[in-house]
Design an enzyme around this catalytic site. Sequence first.
Site, PDB file in Angstrom:
ATOM      1  N   GLY A 197     -57.238  57.287  41.237  1.00 41.01           N
ATOM      2  CA  GLY A 197     -56.197  56.702  42.194  1.00 41.01           C
ATOM      3  C   GLY A 197     -55.899  58.026  42.921  1.00 41.01           C
ATOM      4  O   GLY A 197     -56.560  59.024  43.138  1.00 41.01           O
ATOM      5  N   VAL A 201     -50.055  60.234  42.129  1.00 41.43           N
ATOM      6  CA  VAL A 201     -49.907  59.719  40.861  1.00 41.43           C
ATOM      7  C   VAL A 201     -50.665  60.610  39.815  1.00 41.43           C
ATOM      8  O   VAL A 201     -50.399  60.576  38.498  1.00 41.43           O
ATOM      9  CB  VAL A 201     -50.146  58.196  41.053  1.00 41.43           C
ATOM     10  CG1 VAL A 201     -50.180  57.564  39.713  1.00 41.43           C
ATOM     11  CG2 VAL A 201     -49.418  57.479  41.981  1.00 41.43           C
ATOM     12  N   GLY A 202     -51.842  60.959  40.196  1.00 45.53           N
ATOM     13  CA  GLY A 202     -52.599  62.132  39.473  1.00 45.53           C
ATOM     14  C   GLY A 202     -51.683  63.054  38.765  1.00 45.53           C
ATOM     15  O   GLY A 202     -51.852  63.421  37.319  1.00 45.53           O
ATOM     16  N   GLU A 219     -59.741  60.924  38.416  1.00 48.33           N
ATOM     17  CA  GLU A 219     -60.875  60.569  39.558  1.00 48.33           C
ATOM     18  C   GLU A 219     -59.933  60.371  40.843  1.00 48.33           C
ATOM     19  O   GLU A 219     -59.418  59.303  40.960  1.00 48.33           O
ATOM     20  CB  GLU A 219     -61.546  59.268  38.983  1.00 48.33           C
ATOM     21  CG  GLU A 219     -62.279  59.555  37.957  1.00 48.33           C
ATOM     22  CD  GLU A 219     -63.649  60.374  38.047  1.00 48.33           C
ATOM     23  OE1 GLU A 219     -63.901  60.354  39.123  1.00 48.33           O
ATOM     24  OE2 GLU A 219     -64.150  60.933  37.142  1.00 48.33           O
ATOM     25  N   CYS A 253     -63.004  55.528  48.147  1.00 46.85           N
ATOM     26  CA  CYS A 253     -63.076  56.819  47.712  1.00 46.85           C
ATOM     27  C   CYS A 253     -64.056  57.913  48.229  1.00 46.85           C
ATOM     28  O   CYS A 253     -63.547  58.988  48.692  1.00 46.85           O
ATOM     29  CB  CYS A 253     -62.599  57.183  46.221  1.00 46.85           C
ATOM     30  SG  CYS A 253     -64.059  56.877  45.174  1.00 46.85           S
TER      31      CYS A 253
END
Length: 474
Positions: A197, A201-202, A219, A253
């Site tokens: 994502g 948020v990572g 990722e 992505c």
Amino acid sequence: MTDTETSARPLDIQATLSELRRTFARGTTKPLAWRLRQLRALKQMLVERGPELEDALAADLAKNATEAQLSEIGPVIGEIDHALRHLRSWVRTRRVAVPLTLAPAFGRVVREPLGVVLVIGPWNYPVQLTVTPLAGALAAGNAVVVKPSELAPATSALLARLIPQYLDRSAVRVIEGGVEETTELLRERFDHIFYTGNGAVGRIVARAAAEHLTPVTLELGGKSPVFIDDSADLAVAARRIVYAKSLNAGQTCVAPDYLLATPRTAAALLPHLKDAIAEFYGPTPQDSADFGRIVNARHFDRLTGLIADRKVSLGGGFDAETRYLEPTVIDGVDVDDPLMAEEIFGPILPIVHVSGVSDAIDIITARDKPLALYVFTARRSVERRFLRETSSGAVGINVPAAHLLVPRLPFGGVGPSGSGRYHGSYSIDTFSHTKAVLSKPLNPDTLRLIYPPFTELRDLLVRFVVARTGRSRR
Ligand code: NAD
């Protein structure tokens, strides 16, 4: 297996985890036979329930069924087939040579599963990017909690219904939910967290994982550039770029984020981009069943905000009600333009003018290391310069976005575009602990030769062995 079995409720998180830990501790997930069974069952799910998965993807993202097979279901089946063929050799214990000082002794490298793994999936490829990590975690012999994205609700609900029907329920659980449920999950201790994502948020995931010293794979995304050399066949390049940029309406992505080209190449490319869009989606892409929609109003408003009141070179049309955004190209964008600030994640393609290869490389290296970098050129020297002078998760020479379909290539980012990698045997590396085992027979007790007291004889012996070790290493 019944159709009524569904996912765990958020309140059951601790009970669910305890059960998965018990399953893992019992050794259920470790045998190769169990892993292969789970992989075959997962493949069966994708094949048998393909039509339902296609419907869910259409509901969430207006994803065309052919595109769903090509970019969601097919790649996972490809990964599973590859793992079924090679898993036995990937997880085999390897013997390694030991230094003379320790002989006789035997070194072994043992692959062992980590335990209970959390897979957090994104909404844009909600099947592929949730089920491929799940397959990797199972292949490596782990128990798994799967948290699909709440922003692809139909796919999330379907995975929550199907996975318990096909996989060992004592070892695999789906927990649906959004921020609240994920936050709750992240408070628990996992043996690995695999997150796909955005980077914001990572960071949340990495911070939560740090509390338990849990290893993470991130990722993430970023702005993947494309350089087009004047030696490239522009018609072919345009088709490949438009295709990769329009898949899932640009919400990919590894989609080309922006183009770098000289003003002359950009001008020559534009008519080819126009032709490619018309060839794929007709004169009005809005009427094409093959072009997707933007996932939600927030992303739609963000994207239309990026092109509001500006002159576009191609496209620019939109419809808020259906969240349709036409494939759009804006030529001559400045490097400081808002379009160049964040990952676009939609069907808008800015073209930044450069004076040549060095200028393009300077722009790329001044920014975050991207998830992918694409070069269109017929010149090996240009290809070599980009490979040597830039860093990115992956490089596609004359072909964007396709590297993730190759199970033998690692898939992952570098720096802000992510850390860790998966696909094929790299998934086993990610979801396993690589354990060192050294064993030495009790007799003869050769170690006595190097224990103190360090007599002259022992000193000579040690020096002899050290010298030989040095020579044999050269
Ligand atoms: P998303 O909003 O679905 O979020 C991903 C996951 O994070 C979801 O499961 C969601 O529930 C969870 N989440 C969201 N907010 C959270 C919070 N505050 N705390 C804990 N968990 C939370 O997906 P997204 O981030 O919008 O996805 C798009 C981004 O992902 C883009 O940047 C894209 O480039 C990147 N991406 C990367 C890859 C890759 O393989 N490297 C693949 C797809 C997408």
